[in-house]
Design a protein around this motif. Structure first.
Motif, mmCIF file in Angstrom:
data_model
loop_
_atom_site.group_PDB
_atom_site.id
_atom_site.type_symbol
_atom_site.label_atom_id
_atom_site.label_comp_id
_atom_site.label_asym_id
_atom_site.label_seq_id
_atom_site.Cartn_x
_atom_site.Cartn_y
_atom_site.Cartn_z
ATOM 1 N N SER A 349 -44.806 -4.304 -8.383
ATOM 2 C CA SER A 349 -46.027 -4.509 -7.594
ATOM 3 C C SER A 349 -45.894 -5.745 -6.718
ATOM 4 O O SER A 349 -46.280 -5.743 -5.543
ATOM 5 N N ASN A 350 -45.334 -6.808 -7.280
ATOM 6 C CA ASN A 350 -45.140 -8.041 -6.515
ATOM 7 C C ASN A 350 -44.136 -7.845 -5.381
ATOM 8 O O ASN A 350 -44.318 -8.353 -4.266
ATOM 9 N N LEU A 351 -43.073 -7.089 -5.658
ATOM 10 C CA LEU A 351 -42.086 -6.807 -4.611
ATOM 11 C C LEU A 351 -42.732 -6.039 -3.467
ATOM 12 O O LEU A 351 -42.510 -6.365 -2.292
ATOM 13 N N PHE A 352 -43.504 -5.017 -3.811
ATOM 14 C CA PHE A 352 -44.168 -4.244 -2.755
ATOM 15 C C PHE A 352 -45.050 -5.154 -1.909
ATOM 16 O O PHE A 352 -45.050 -5.061 -0.676
ATOM 17 N N SER A 353 -45.817 -6.031 -2.553
ATOM 18 C CA SER A 353 -46.696 -6.943 -1.805
ATOM 19 C C SER A 353 -45.890 -7.842 -0.880
ATOM 20 O O SER A 353 -46.303 -8.105 0.257
ATOM 21 N N CYS A 354 -44.740 -8.309 -1.347
ATOM 22 C CA CYS A 354 -43.883 -9.155 -0.504
ATOM 23 C C CYS A 354 -43.377 -8.390 0.713
ATOM 24 O O CYS A 354 -43.443 -8.888 1.848
ATOM 25 N N LEU A 355 -42.872 -7.174 0.476
ATOM 26 C CA LEU A 355 -42.330 -6.382 1.579
ATOM 27 C C LEU A 355 -43.433 -5.991 2.559
ATOM 28 O O LEU A 355 -43.214 -5.969 3.778
ATOM 29 N N TRP A 356 -44.602 -5.693 2.047
ATOM 30 C CA TRP A 356 -45.756 -5.367 2.892
ATOM 31 C C TRP A 356 -46.116 -6.568 3.752
ATOM 32 O O TRP A 356 -46.309 -6.456 4.966
ATOM 33 N N PHE A 357 -46.159 -7.743 3.125
ATOM 34 C CA PHE A 357 -46.490 -8.946 3.879
ATOM 35 C C PHE A 357 -45.436 -9.251 4.934
ATOM 36 O O PHE A 357 -45.763 -9.673 6.050
ATOM 37 N N ASN A 358 -44.168 -9.049 4.610
ATOM 38 C CA ASN A 358 -43.106 -9.330 5.581
ATOM 39 C C ASN A 358 -43.269 -8.492 6.845
ATOM 40 O O ASN A 358 -42.990 -8.964 7.957
ATOM 41 N N GLU A 359 -43.720 -7.238 6.688
ATOM 42 C CA GLU A 359 -43.949 -6.390 7.861
ATOM 43 C C GLU A 359 -45.117 -6.926 8.688
ATOM 44 O O GLU A 359 -45.073 -6.935 9.923
ATOM 45 N N VAL A 360 -46.181 -7.367 8.007
ATOM 46 C CA VAL A 360 -47.334 -7.941 8.700
ATOM 47 C C VAL A 360 -46.942 -9.242 9.393
ATOM 48 O O VAL A 360 -47.414 -9.552 10.489
ATOM 49 N N ASN A 361 -46.057 -10.002 8.775
ATOM 50 C CA ASN A 361 -45.585 -11.251 9.367
ATOM 51 C C ASN A 361 -44.707 -11.004 10.592
ATOM 52 O O ASN A 361 -44.801 -11.717 11.595
ATOM 53 N N LEU A 362 -43.861 -9.972 10.534
ATOM 54 C CA LEU A 362 -42.920 -9.695 11.622
ATOM 55 C C LEU A 362 -43.570 -9.006 12.817
ATOM 56 O O LEU A 362 -43.200 -9.259 13.964
ATOM 57 N N PHE A 363 -44.524 -8.123 12.548
ATOM 58 C CA PHE A 363 -45.060 -7.274 13.612
ATOM 59 C C PHE A 363 -46.543 -7.564 13.836
ATOM 60 O O PHE A 363 -46.921 -8.724 13.888
ATOM 61 N N THR A 364 -47.363 -6.546 14.017
ATOM 62 C CA THR A 364 -48.792 -6.777 14.257
ATOM 63 C C THR A 364 -49.486 -7.129 12.946
ATOM 64 O O THR A 364 -49.014 -6.749 11.867
ATOM 65 N N PRO A 365 -50.620 -7.822 13.013
ATOM 66 C CA PRO A 365 -51.336 -8.183 11.775
ATOM 67 C C PRO A 365 -52.152 -7.042 11.193
ATOM 68 O O PRO A 365 -52.865 -7.236 10.209
ATOM 69 N N ARG A 366 -52.034 -5.833 11.743
ATOM 70 C CA ARG A 366 -52.785 -4.674 11.250
ATOM 71 C C ARG A 366 -52.076 -4.109 10.018
ATOM 72 O O ARG A 366 -51.169 -3.282 10.120
ATOM 73 N N ASP A 367 -52.471 -4.569 8.839
ATOM 74 C CA ASP A 367 -51.748 -4.238 7.609
ATOM 75 C C ASP A 367 -51.795 -2.751 7.262
ATOM 76 O O ASP A 367 -50.922 -2.247 6.566
ATOM 77 N N GLN A 368 -52.803 -2.024 7.743
ATOM 78 C CA GLN A 368 -52.879 -0.593 7.450
ATOM 79 C C GLN A 368 -51.741 0.185 8.121
ATOM 80 O O GLN A 368 -51.392 1.284 7.690
ATOM 81 N N LEU A 369 -51.169 -0.383 9.177
ATOM 82 C CA LEU A 369 -50.044 0.269 9.848
ATOM 83 C C LEU A 369 -48.744 0.108 9.062
ATOM 84 O O LEU A 369 -47.821 0.906 9.227
ATOM 85 N N SER A 370 -48.656 -0.924 8.235
ATOM 86 C CA SER A 370 -47.406 -1.236 7.544
ATOM 87 C C SER A 370 -47.348 -0.680 6.130
ATOM 88 O O SER A 370 -46.260 -0.490 5.582
ATOM 89 N N PHE A 371 -48.503 -0.429 5.521
ATOM 90 C CA PHE A 371 -48.546 -0.018 4.116
ATOM 91 C C PHE A 371 -47.695 1.229 3.863
ATOM 92 O O PHE A 371 -46.795 1.238 3.023
ATOM 93 N N GLY A 372 -47.982 2.300 4.605
ATOM 94 C CA GLY A 372 -47.281 3.553 4.398
ATOM 95 C C GLY A 372 -45.798 3.465 4.702
ATOM 96 O O GLY A 372 -44.980 4.166 4.079
ATOM 97 N N TYR A 373 -45.441 2.599 5.653
ATOM 98 C CA TYR A 373 -44.027 2.429 5.992
ATOM 99 C C TYR A 373 -43.251 1.852 4.810
ATOM 100 O O TYR A 373 -42.156 2.314 4.489
ATOM 101 N N VAL A 374 -43.823 0.842 4.150
ATOM 102 C CA VAL A 374 -43.135 0.235 3.009
ATOM 103 C C VAL A 374 -43.028 1.237 1.864
ATOM 104 O O VAL A 374 -41.999 1.308 1.185
ATOM 105 N N VAL A 375 -44.083 2.024 1.647
ATOM 106 C CA VAL A 375 -44.021 3.087 0.638
ATOM 107 C C VAL A 375 -42.865 4.032 0.957
ATOM 108 O O VAL A 375 -42.079 4.404 0.083
ATOM 109 N N TYR A 376 -42.741 4.407 2.227
ATOM 110 C CA TYR A 376 -41.671 5.306 2.671
ATOM 111 C C TYR A 376 -40.296 4.694 2.425
ATOM 112 O O TYR A 376 -39.383 5.363 1.924
ATOM 113 N N ARG A 377 -40.130 3.409 2.740
ATOM 114 C CA ARG A 377 -38.822 2.773 2.604
ATOM 115 C C ARG A 377 -38.397 2.633 1.141
ATOM 116 O O ARG A 377 -37.205 2.598 0.836
#
Length: 457
Positions: A349-377
């Motif tokens: 769970s902590n790893l997922f949160s980290c990877l999710w945050f890294n996407e929000v940090n790298l790209f747009t701050p719209r976290d709903q766009l990154s959630f499904g991508y991290v699940v996919y990866r």
């Protein structure tokens, strides 16, 4: 006699077929009804993650509800808290990158909260192993610093209800229906920046305890000094997604957005969404969208961020194989309602949160766009419970912001607007992946067409 026998046999087959179809319809109807029942017994029978339920929901056989009863245990005093911690089978230990590697000339890069994660480091972070070291915010001298008095206080917090207010958009709303047991068990932590703390003090009563802790009702105010980002919405993702980093002693956390008033006892929430189904992460399904490309289109229409940067963000995901949602996918949806997140802080769970945050940090701050991508990866390794939107709407009362958020970058329609005087609209400490050369040809990427199925965004 042969003709009569044949006709009778045909009639028998037809009647048997009709009865069989009626039985199937009755079973499916019961399945849909049980999934919407407020009874705990029928809720346990229901499996909303089954392929049958997803098929019925996709084709509109499950009636949409704005609010529906939540099948919680009636008395929080009787809830049995599981002993020990949930152990993950794949990721067992996780550590965090705290300093960037020196540049080629030996010098150090500028200090950023999310660090300077390279494309190669990002790709490596999705390769699972028993022990992992990943970027996860809180880089040395990157900002988001807590006072020592608050650091000491949260060391005793095993159960946490967390929320956050940034840039003075809200005041704390007191939760309702909280049992005496939960009042003793949970820490209610409201994370604020300095602007919000001043705003709160000017508008509501803030009391100070003998240890210099600051309180508004049940909420303990946790000040984050030195905001890590220029964009307030991006600052708000720090306590929301990285709850386990802010409060490392916490085993369970419930995040709610600052504009919400919680209506359900937190012990009942943990029992309903985690313990009953043996989940470690739960989040609600988005009311309207299942595909991140639908959500991106809605974000552009509602001016939630610069349109060309949202497109670039989505092109990177599509280039990397992220398809639009379809019933063939294992998840109910690729798009969550991120205002409530329920977690047990396990390694996975902590790893997922980290990877999710890294996407929000790298790209747009719209976290709903990154959630499904991290699940996919993560390829099915991360299991979570995505619960119905109607239950999500029954968990809280939504209060309006004290003022509307608006920034110039949200009105940008073309990348050319960032040139010259418009360069000041670029964020200097977040979203840097949108301005770093991508190791792939994005010019040939054509985003999937979006069918706007709802007027609401």
């Amino acid at each position: 006699m042969k003709i009569i026998w044949k006709r009778g046999f045909v009639r028998l087959v037809l009647v048997a077929g009709i009865l069989w179809m009626l039985l199937i319809l009755a079973v499916l109807s019961f399945h849909v009804w049980s999934c919407q029942s407020s009874s705990v017994f029928f809720s346990v029978i229901c499996n909303k993650e089954s392929k049958v339920y997803n098929f019925l929901n996709t084709w509109g056989f499950v009636p949409e509800q704005h609010r529906c009863p939540i099948p919680v245990v009636g008395n929080p005093e009787r809830i049995v808290i599981p002993e020990g911690r949930t152990h993950d089978q794949i990721v067992k230990n996780i550590s965090y990158v705290m300093e960037d590697e020196p540049l080629k000339d030996g010098s150090q890069s500028s200090q950023l909260f999310g660090g300077h994660q390279s494309w190669k480091q990002r790709e490596k972070s999705f390769n699972l192993s028993s022990s992992m070291k990943v970027h996860c915010g809180f880089m040395h001298n990157g900002g988001a610093d807590m006072d020592l008095v608050d650091i000491e206080y949260v060391k005793n917090c095993r159960f946490v209800v967390a929320s956050g207010i940034f840039d003075g958009y809200d005041v704390p709303h007191q939760p309702s229906n909280i049992s005496d047991r939960s009042k003793k068990l949970f820490c209610f932590l409201m994370v604020v920046d300095e602007i919000s703390l001043d705003f709160i003090k000017a508008n509501v009563t803030v009391r100070e305890d003998h240890n210099r802790g600051q309180w508004v009702g049940i909420w303990r105010l946790i000040l984050l000094k030195h905001s890590p980002y220029d964009e307030p919405r991006r600052n708000g993702k720090v306590p929301k997604i990285l709850t386990h980093r802010l409060f490392p002693q916490a085993q369970y956390s419930i995040w709610i957005d600052g504009k919400m008033e919680l209506l359900v006892d937190p012990l009942q929430i943990l029992e309903r969404y985690l313990w009953r189904g043996k989940n470690t992460f739960a989040i609600a399904q988005h009311k309207h969208h299942r595909s991140i490309y639908e959500e991106a289109d809605a974000n552009k229409r509602r001016k939630r961020y610069a349109r060309p940067l949202i497109d670039l963000h989505m092109k990177i995901y599509y280039y990397e194989g992220m398809e639009s949602w379809s019933p063939k996918k294992s998840s109910v949806s690729d798009v969550p309602e991120g205002a409530i997140i329920i977690r047990e802080h396990t390694a996975m769970s902590n790893l997922f949160s980290c990877l999710w945050f890294n996407e929000v940090n790298l790209f747009t701050p719209r976290d709903q766009l990154s959630f499904g991508y991290v699940v996919y990866r993560l390829g099915g390794a991360f299991r979570f419970f995505m619960f119905p939107n109607c239950e999500y709407n029954s968990l809280f009362v939504l209060h309006p912001h004290t003022r509307e958020h608006s920034s110039k970058v949200e009105w940008v329609k073309s990348l050319s607007e960032f040139k010259g005087n418009g360069s000041s609209m670029k964020e200097s400490r977040g979203g840097l992946g949108l301005w770093t050369p991508y190791p792939g040809d994005l010019n040939s990427v054509a985003l999937p067409k979006v069918v706007r199925a709802s007027k609401a965004g």
